[in-house]
Write a protein that holds these residues in place. Structure first.
Motif, PDB file in Angstrom:
ATOM      1  N   UNK A  78      -9.339 -65.875 -21.235  1.00  0.00           N
ATOM      2  CA  UNK A  78     -10.507 -65.124 -21.674  1.00  0.00           C
ATOM      3  C   UNK A  78     -11.489 -66.130 -22.275  1.00  0.00           C
ATOM      4  N   UNK A  79     -12.649 -65.635 -22.720  1.00  0.00           N
ATOM      5  CA  UNK A  79     -13.723 -66.567 -23.071  1.00  0.00           C
ATOM      6  C   UNK A  79     -13.921 -66.839 -24.538  1.00  0.00           C
ATOM      7  N   UNK A 129     -13.185 -74.291 -26.025  1.00  0.00           N
ATOM      8  CA  UNK A 129     -13.960 -75.297 -26.754  1.00  0.00           C
ATOM      9  C   UNK A 129     -14.054 -76.655 -26.075  1.00  0.00           C
ATOM     10  N   UNK A 130     -13.036 -77.051 -25.328  1.00  0.00           N
ATOM     11  CA  UNK A 130     -13.061 -78.369 -24.671  1.00  0.00           C
ATOM     12  C   UNK A 130     -13.364 -78.238 -23.183  1.00  0.00           C
ATOM     13  N   UNK A 131     -13.851 -77.063 -22.777  1.00  0.00           N
ATOM     14  CA  UNK A 131     -14.047 -76.790 -21.354  1.00  0.00           C
ATOM     15  C   UNK A 131     -14.956 -77.811 -20.677  1.00  0.00           C
ATOM     16  N   UNK A 132     -16.098 -78.077 -21.318  1.00  0.00           N
ATOM     17  CA  UNK A 132     -17.086 -78.945 -20.679  1.00  0.00           C
ATOM     18  C   UNK A 132     -16.517 -80.352 -20.450  1.00  0.00           C
ATOM     19  N   UNK A 136     -19.114 -67.326 -21.245  1.00  0.00           N
ATOM     20  CA  UNK A 136     -19.322 -68.767 -21.082  1.00  0.00           C
ATOM     21  C   UNK A 136     -20.778 -69.145 -21.332  1.00  0.00           C
ATOM     22  N   UNK A 137     -21.632 -68.146 -21.373  1.00  0.00           N
ATOM     23  CA  UNK A 137     -23.056 -68.389 -21.616  1.00  0.00           C
ATOM     24  C   UNK A 137     -23.428 -68.130 -23.064  1.00  0.00           C
ATOM     25  N   UNK A 188     -21.644 -73.196 -19.880  1.00  0.00           N
ATOM     26  CA  UNK A 188     -21.144 -73.743 -18.625  1.00  0.00           C
ATOM     27  C   UNK A 188     -20.791 -72.582 -17.705  1.00  0.00           C
ATOM     28  N   UNK A 189     -21.393 -72.485 -16.541  1.00  0.00           N
ATOM     29  CA  UNK A 189     -21.083 -71.356 -15.669  1.00  0.00           C
ATOM     30  C   UNK A 189     -19.709 -71.513 -15.012  1.00  0.00           C
ATOM     31  N   UNK A 190     -19.112 -70.404 -14.628  1.00  0.00           N
ATOM     32  CA  UNK A 190     -17.832 -70.446 -13.914  1.00  0.00           C
ATOM     33  C   UNK A 190     -18.074 -70.803 -12.451  1.00  0.00           C
ATOM     34  N   UNK A 191     -17.083 -71.435 -11.827  1.00  0.00           N
ATOM     35  CA  UNK A 191     -17.160 -71.726 -10.390  1.00  0.00           C
ATOM     36  C   UNK A 191     -16.542 -70.599  -9.585  1.00  0.00           C
ATOM     37  N   UNK A 192     -15.564 -69.911 -10.205  1.00  0.00           N
ATOM     38  CA  UNK A 192     -14.853 -68.857  -9.480  1.00  0.00           C
ATOM     39  C   UNK A 192     -14.643 -67.657 -10.396  1.00  0.00           C
ATOM     40  N   UNK A 193     -15.019 -66.489  -9.916  1.00  0.00           N
ATOM     41  CA  UNK A 193     -14.828 -65.267 -10.691  1.00  0.00           C
ATOM     42  C   UNK A 193     -13.607 -64.533 -10.162  1.00  0.00           C
ATOM     43  N   UNK A 194     -12.695 -64.203 -11.074  1.00  0.00           N
ATOM     44  CA  UNK A 194     -11.413 -63.621 -10.696  1.00  0.00           C
ATOM     45  C   UNK A 194     -11.411 -62.113 -10.893  1.00  0.00           C
ATOM     46  N   UNK A 195     -10.546 -61.446 -10.130  1.00  0.00           N
ATOM     47  CA  UNK A 195     -10.295 -60.020 -10.357  1.00  0.00           C
ATOM     48  C   UNK A 195      -8.798 -59.750 -10.235  1.00  0.00           C
TER      49      UNK A 195
END
Ligand SMILES: [Zn+2]
Ligand SMILES: [Zn+2]
Length: 207
Positions: free
Chosen positions: A56-57, A63-66, A86-87, A103-110
């Motif tokens: 989750x976000x 915090x270390x995502x980037x 993430x925004x 940082x935007x996501x590259x893949x959105x999950x469902x």
């Protein structure tokens, strides 16, 4: 399956480095803080990181995502209902933590998606409640449960975006339906099993 647990940041979140012994490919679940420690462990394990998956976000999980994304070049995956976190981080102000750069996501999950990494296949379980787009990841009798289910605890349902009845519904329909011997690796605290939580988790009795 390689599973390396690192406890990161002021809120002691669990970051997991998970990979295949056979292919040496893997993913990072919840790079909450301490990018250098995470990256050093990835190197020590000799893994090529293909994905960074966020249960989750909340700030303590991203915090270390980037830094981790920049160092590994891996895709960032998060549930659709959580992508906006993430925004924008209302919680970071609430918790007094700073949030660096969106940082935007590259893949959105469902729900029901498969994260296929180096021969491992992680089933995405959408488990809303602690936040709208919480997910758990299931593979080979192991579930990474994020902040949905803890060792003798459950995720907080008093935060902005939380919903208690949704949280309980997610736990009962997506996690308590798994076999007792399923290992549970949560977003905070020690690991457990579905069977131990089913029999002794105080939040799951009479509900
Ligand atoms: Zn959280
Ligand atoms: Zn957390």
């Amino acid at each position: 399956m390689i599973i390396k647990n690192l406890v990161v940041g002021p809120l002691a979140a669990n970051c997991y480095i998970v990979g295949s012994e056979a292919t040496k490919e893997g993913m990072i679940i919840d790079p909450g803080d301490d990018a250098e420690v995470i990256l050093r462990n990835v190197k020590d394990l000799g893994l090529k990181i293909r994905s960074i998956v966020l249960t989750h976000g909340h700030i303590d999980h991203i915090g270390a995502l980037k830094e981790v994304k920049e160092a590994t070049g891996a895709e960032v995956a998060i549930h659709t209902d959580e992508a906006k976190s993430l925004q924008k981080q209302p919680l970071s102000t609430l918790l007094g933590l700073s949030y660096p750069t969106p940082l935007p996501a590259d893949r959105l999950l469902k729900d029901g998606d498969s994260m296929d990494i180096g021969g491992l296949h992680f089933l995405v379980l959408h488990t809303p409640g602690h936040s709208p787009g919480c997910i758990c990841l299931l593979e080979q009798g192991v579930v990474f449960s994020g902040d949905t289910l803890f060792n003798y605890g459950i995720g907080r349902a008093d935060l902005p975006g939380s919903n208690y009845s949704q949280l309980m519904n997610s736990i009962h329909t997506k996690l308590m339906t798994l076999p007792d011997n399923t290992a549970v690796f949560p977003g905070h605290g020690p690991d457990t099993t579905i069977g131990a939580e089913r029999s002794s988790n105080p939040f799951l009795q009479n509900s």
